[in-house]
Scaffold this motif. Structure first.
Motif, PDB file in Angstrom:
ATOM      1  N   ALA A  65       0.841  -1.197   0.000  1.00  0.00           N
ATOM      2  CA  ALA A  65       0.000   0.000   0.000  1.00  0.00           C
ATOM      3  C   ALA A  65       0.873   1.242   0.000  1.00  0.00           C
ATOM      4  CB  ALA A  65      -0.922  -0.003   1.223  1.00  0.00           C
ATOM      5  N   THR A  66       0.235   2.358  -0.307  1.00  0.00           N
ATOM      6  CA  THR A  66       0.878   3.660  -0.233  1.00  0.00           C
ATOM      7  C   THR A  66       0.337   4.395   0.978  1.00  0.00           C
ATOM      8  OG1 THR A  66       1.121   3.782  -2.632  1.00  0.00           O
ATOM      9  CG2 THR A  66       1.236   5.866  -1.429  1.00  0.00           C
ATOM     10  N   ILE A  67       1.247   4.967   1.755  1.00  0.00           N
ATOM     11  CA  ILE A  67       0.871   5.792   2.897  1.00  0.00           C
ATOM     12  C   ILE A  67       1.192   7.230   2.516  1.00  0.00           C
ATOM     13  CG2 ILE A  67       1.327   6.334   5.315  1.00  0.00           C
ATOM     14  CD1 ILE A  67       2.281   3.388   5.608  1.00  0.00           C
ATOM     15  N   THR A  68       0.203   8.093   2.638  1.00  0.00           N
ATOM     16  CA  THR A  68       0.398   9.509   2.355  1.00  0.00           C
ATOM     17  C   THR A  68       0.374  10.269   3.670  1.00  0.00           C
ATOM     18  OG1 THR A  68      -0.683   9.277   0.208  1.00  0.00           O
ATOM     19  CG2 THR A  68      -0.485  11.517   1.096  1.00  0.00           C
ATOM     20  N   GLN A  81      -2.607  14.868   8.101  1.00  0.00           N
ATOM     21  CA  GLN A  81      -3.343  13.692   7.647  1.00  0.00           C
ATOM     22  C   GLN A  81      -2.399  12.521   7.407  1.00  0.00           C
ATOM     23  OE1 GLN A  81      -5.248  15.213   4.071  1.00  0.00           O
ATOM     24  NE2 GLN A  81      -7.159  15.483   5.201  1.00  0.00           N
ATOM     25  N   VAL A  82      -2.893  11.346   7.753  1.00  0.00           N
ATOM     26  CA  VAL A  82      -2.226  10.100   7.376  1.00  0.00           C
ATOM     27  C   VAL A  82      -3.285   9.280   6.661  1.00  0.00           C
ATOM     28  CG1 VAL A  82      -1.075   8.006   8.167  1.00  0.00           C
ATOM     29  CG2 VAL A  82      -0.608  10.192   9.309  1.00  0.00           C
ATOM     30  N   GLU A  83      -2.963   8.892   5.439  1.00  0.00           N
ATOM     31  CA  GLU A  83      -3.921   8.180   4.593  1.00  0.00           C
ATOM     32  C   GLU A  83      -3.239   6.950   3.998  1.00  0.00           C
ATOM     33  OE1 GLU A  83      -6.899   9.326   0.887  1.00  0.00           O
ATOM     34  OE2 GLU A  83      -5.247  10.655   1.368  1.00  0.00           O
ATOM     35  N   ASP A  84      -4.006   5.900   3.809  1.00  0.00           N
ATOM     36  CA  ASP A  84      -3.478   4.733   3.110  1.00  0.00           C
ATOM     37  C   ASP A  84      -4.480   4.282   2.059  1.00  0.00           C
ATOM     38  OD1 ASP A  84      -5.143   2.303   4.006  1.00  0.00           O
ATOM     39  OD2 ASP A  84      -4.523   3.112   5.945  1.00  0.00           O
ATOM     40  N   ASP A  85      -4.012   3.502   1.102  1.00  0.00           N
ATOM     41  CA  ASP A  85      -4.902   2.980   0.062  1.00  0.00           C
ATOM     42  C   ASP A  85      -5.078   1.472   0.224  1.00  0.00           C
ATOM     43  OD1 ASP A  85      -2.421   2.103  -0.762  1.00  0.00           O
ATOM     44  OD2 ASP A  85      -2.526   3.000  -2.759  1.00  0.00           O
ATOM     45  N   GLN A 126     -13.926   3.004   1.029  1.00  0.00           N
ATOM     46  CA  GLN A 126     -13.963   1.784   0.227  1.00  0.00           C
ATOM     47  C   GLN A 126     -12.541   1.274   0.016  1.00  0.00           C
ATOM     48  OE1 GLN A 126     -16.880   0.658  -0.420  1.00  0.00           O
ATOM     49  NE2 GLN A 126     -16.641  -0.900  -1.973  1.00  0.00           N
ATOM     50  N   GLN A 127     -11.639   2.191  -0.256  1.00  0.00           N
ATOM     51  CA  GLN A 127     -10.230   1.874  -0.479  1.00  0.00           C
ATOM     52  C   GLN A 127      -9.402   2.698   0.492  1.00  0.00           C
ATOM     53  OE1 GLN A 127      -9.410  -0.386  -2.908  1.00  0.00           O
ATOM     54  NE2 GLN A 127      -7.267  -0.360  -2.314  1.00  0.00           N
ATOM     55  N   GLY A 128      -9.059   2.133   1.643  1.00  0.00           N
ATOM     56  CA  GLY A 128      -8.156   2.784   2.569  1.00  0.00           C
ATOM     57  C   GLY A 128      -8.809   3.550   3.705  1.00  0.00           C
ATOM     58  N   PHE A 129      -7.946   4.141   4.513  1.00  0.00           N
ATOM     59  CA  PHE A 129      -8.349   4.939   5.668  1.00  0.00           C
ATOM     60  C   PHE A 129      -7.738   6.323   5.540  1.00  0.00           C
ATOM     61  CE2 PHE A 129      -9.298   0.865   7.477  1.00  0.00           C
ATOM     62  CZ  PHE A 129     -10.306   1.127   8.397  1.00  0.00           C
ATOM     63  N   LEU A 130      -8.436   7.306   6.091  1.00  0.00           N
ATOM     64  CA  LEU A 130      -7.927   8.663   6.179  1.00  0.00           C
ATOM     65  C   LEU A 130      -8.127   9.132   7.611  1.00  0.00           C
ATOM     66  CD1 LEU A 130      -6.914  11.399   5.078  1.00  0.00           C
ATOM     67  CD2 LEU A 130      -9.287  11.897   4.459  1.00  0.00           C
TER      68      LEU A 130
END
Length: 142
Positions: A65-68, A81-85, A126-130
């Protein structure tokens, strides 16, 4: 309180270690406004969020996954923010509800430091967490 720059340096070191474990499965996208790096935040505010993203997004998917990790100021607030897909809502159904201790600790620490002036919002998609954190700007460390 610590400088955001110091928190980000600790996260970079942690991610470097995790990169040796996960290789190309772990991708990180930094979107940090350079002007906010000297602002003060509670210590270890973002670290548990990055750890959660690795545990629930990177480690659970074959493709990783990508972590933003993002940060900027907006309307006199520091917005992080920390977000993942990763699997997002699907992960909740598969893994069941986690204890949420890390998120509860973050919320409690934000309340202790800033009262109602700070917020923590978690969105399962649906795709990931924010995970979004807003807190008042705290003097710039010199």
């Amino acid at each position: 309180l610590v400088k955001l720059a110091d928190e980000l340096s600790a996260i970079e070191a942690y991610l470097a270690l995790q990169k040796t474990r996960f290789g190309n499965k772990l991708k990180v996208d930094w979107k940090i406004d350079q002007n906010i790096r000297q602002h003060l935040i509670p210590a270890l505010l973002l670290q548990p969020l990055v750890e959660n993203a690795i545990k629930y997004a990177v480690a659970t998917q074959q493709q990783g996954a990508t972590i933003t990790i993002a940060g900027q100021t907006q309307n006199g607030q520091l917005c992080l923010q920390v977000e993942d897909d990763g699997p997002g809502e699907h992960a909740i159904k598969q893994l069941g509800q986690s204890s949420g201790v890390g998120l509860t600790n973050i919320q409690n620490r934000l309340s202790q430091h800033f009262g109602n002036a700070a917020s923590l919002v978690v969105q399962a998609r649906q795709q990931g967490f924010l995970v979004s954190i807003q807190l008042p700007l705290q003097g710039v460390a010199g």
